[in-house]
Scaffold this motif. Structure first.
Motif, PDB file in Angstrom:
ATOM      1  N   ARG A 132      29.401  38.831  28.046  1.00 38.27           N
ATOM      2  CA  ARG A 132      30.449  39.821  28.289  1.00 38.27           C
ATOM      3  C   ARG A 132      31.220  40.156  27.019  1.00 38.27           C
ATOM      4  NH1 ARG A 132      31.623  34.997  30.913  1.00 38.27           N
ATOM      5  NH2 ARG A 132      33.681  34.034  30.699  1.00 38.27           N
ATOM      6  N   GLN A 153      35.358  44.535  31.988  1.00 36.62           N
ATOM      7  CA  GLN A 153      35.313  44.055  33.369  1.00 36.62           C
ATOM      8  C   GLN A 153      33.942  43.471  33.743  1.00 36.62           C
ATOM      9  OE1 GLN A 153      34.444  46.754  36.862  1.00 36.62           O
ATOM     10  NE2 GLN A 153      36.676  46.803  36.848  1.00 36.62           N
ATOM     11  N   THR A 154      33.981  42.407  34.551  1.00 36.62           N
ATOM     12  CA  THR A 154      32.776  41.833  35.142  1.00 36.62           C
ATOM     13  C   THR A 154      32.928  41.831  36.656  1.00 36.62           C
ATOM     14  OG1 THR A 154      33.542  39.543  35.286  1.00 36.62           O
ATOM     15  CG2 THR A 154      32.598  40.256  33.166  1.00 36.62           C
ATOM     16  N   GLY A 161      32.831  48.054  33.040  1.00 34.85           N
ATOM     17  CA  GLY A 161      33.222  47.241  31.901  1.00 34.85           C
ATOM     18  C   GLY A 161      32.666  47.770  30.596  1.00 34.85           C
ATOM     19  N   GLN A 209      34.771  50.690  29.685  1.00 31.03           N
ATOM     20  CA  GLN A 209      36.054  50.231  29.132  1.00 31.03           C
ATOM     21  C   GLN A 209      35.897  49.842  27.662  1.00 31.03           C
ATOM     22  OE1 GLN A 209      36.835  46.947  31.743  1.00 31.03           O
ATOM     23  NE2 GLN A 209      38.245  48.105  33.047  1.00 31.03           N
ATOM     24  N   GLU A 269      46.458  48.751  32.806  1.00 30.64           N
ATOM     25  CA  GLU A 269      45.422  48.279  33.716  1.00 30.64           C
ATOM     26  C   GLU A 269      45.894  46.970  34.345  1.00 30.64           C
ATOM     27  OE1 GLU A 269      42.599  49.662  34.515  1.00 30.64           O
ATOM     28  OE2 GLU A 269      42.324  51.225  33.009  1.00 30.64           O
ATOM     29  N   LEU A 278      43.027  41.208  35.798  1.00 24.81           N
ATOM     30  CA  LEU A 278      42.098  40.615  36.758  1.00 24.81           C
ATOM     31  C   LEU A 278      41.436  39.395  36.132  1.00 24.81           C
ATOM     32  CD1 LEU A 278      40.330  43.863  38.040  1.00 24.81           C
ATOM     33  CD2 LEU A 278      42.148  42.591  39.186  1.00 24.81           C
ATOM     34  N   ASN A 299      35.362  39.227  37.720  1.00 26.87           N
ATOM     35  CA  ASN A 299      36.761  39.630  37.575  1.00 26.87           C
ATOM     36  C   ASN A 299      37.225  40.342  38.840  1.00 26.87           C
ATOM     37  OD1 ASN A 299      36.485  40.604  34.072  1.00 26.87           O
ATOM     38  ND2 ASN A 299      37.050  38.629  34.939  1.00 26.87           N
ATOM     39  N   LEU A 300      36.420  41.261  39.332  1.00 18.52           N
ATOM     40  CA  LEU A 300      36.778  42.034  40.518  1.00 18.52           C
ATOM     41  C   LEU A 300      36.916  41.138  41.742  1.00 18.52           C
ATOM     42  CD1 LEU A 300      34.496  45.169  40.083  1.00 18.52           C
ATOM     43  CD2 LEU A 300      36.971  45.033  39.725  1.00 18.52           C
ATOM     44  N   THR A 353      30.123  44.820  34.023  1.00 16.63           N
ATOM     45  CA  THR A 353      29.754  45.856  34.972  1.00 16.63           C
ATOM     46  C   THR A 353      29.594  47.179  34.213  1.00 16.63           C
ATOM     47  OG1 THR A 353      32.054  46.447  35.364  1.00 16.63           O
ATOM     48  CG2 THR A 353      31.095  44.746  36.811  1.00 16.63           C
ATOM     49  N   SER A 369      44.717  42.490  30.303  1.00 21.71           N
ATOM     50  CA  SER A 369      43.801  43.265  31.131  1.00 21.71           C
ATOM     51  C   SER A 369      42.450  43.365  30.429  1.00 21.71           C
ATOM     52  CB  SER A 369      44.365  44.675  31.357  1.00 21.71           C
ATOM     53  OG  SER A 369      45.650  44.625  31.934  1.00 21.71           O
ATOM     54  N   ASN A 370      41.423  43.688  31.199  1.00 24.48           N
ATOM     55  CA  ASN A 370      40.111  43.874  30.590  1.00 24.48           C
ATOM     56  C   ASN A 370      40.165  44.937  29.501  1.00 24.48           C
ATOM     57  OD1 ASN A 370      38.984  43.256  33.782  1.00 24.48           O
ATOM     58  ND2 ASN A 370      38.110  42.125  32.068  1.00 24.48           N
TER      59      ASN A 370
END
Length: 205
Positions: free
Chosen positions: A54, A7-8, A28, A31, A198, A201, A11-12, A25, A172-173
């Motif tokens: 990322r 996740q970044t 992330g 994850q 998940e 995003l 993305n959110l 993040t 998903s991430n």
């Protein structure tokens, strides 16, 4: 195995990243760490990654638990989407509604003046195939890339018409898809797999 990055912040925010170099993040990173422990059990032979921050950070978590040294290739970057990059989903729909609608219908569109999906597949899929050729018999390659690039690469490897690539759905991430070789070519054996369901995003980033 084609593994999407963690996740970044964009993305959110549902902000189109494209080839913009955005970091993970803290969530992330977690994850990636969790998924890496699962993927390590499959004893991969090689890690190939997009060179953006990322994906490199995601690949680093798998490298840490396998001892493998990732290789990086800019051909695995996400779709360059020109002026769409940095905009939220709602901003894209508001400013480029007709272009967005055409893309959603499966028409070949240079989103934001950037790359066609077929051009992304043409640069990414051959890199994956060359890496597979270097594997030992029955070896496993983990490719760390981006949602849109993974989808188009799978579509190209499966020899699906480009208009049907969207049917594969998003990742998903830190989820992954698995392709195996059969007598008739590539076969999709898992898609959007992970330890827990998940939400998807910002798939094309």
């Amino acid at each position: 195995m084609l593994w999407r990055h963690g996740q970044t912040a964009w993305n959110l925010e549902r902000r189109f990243q494209g080839s913009t170099d955005i970091e993970l993040t803290p969530a992330g990173i977690e994850q990636a760490r969790r998924s890496a422990r699962l993927l390590a059990r499959l004893r991969p032979d090689a890690i190939l990654s997009s060179d953006l921050k990322r994906t490199a950070a995601t690949a680093a978590e798998l490298a840490a638990v396998t001892g493998l040294e990732p290789e990086y290739d800019s051909a695995l970057r996400e779709t360059y989407a020109g002026v769409w990059q940095g905009l939220t989903h709602d901003e894209i729909v508001q400013r480029f509604g007709e272009e967005y609608a055409a893309w959603r219908r499966g028409e070949p569109v240079r989103r934001g003046g950037g790359e066609l999906e077929t051009e992304v597949a043409e640069r990414a899929a051959p890199v994956v195939e060359r890496a597979v050729e270097k594997l030992p018999p029955n070896g496993t390659l983990v490719v760390v890339s981006h949602g849109g690039t993974i989808r188009t690469t799978i579509g190209r490897l499966l020899d699906l018409p480009p208009r049907h690539w969207e049917a594969l759905g998003g990742l998903s991430n830190c989820s992954w898809s698995v392709l195996g070789e059969s007598m008739r070519g590539w076969r999709l054996t898992e898609h959007n797999a992970g330890s827990l369901p998940e939400p998807v995003l910002g798939d094309d980033d």
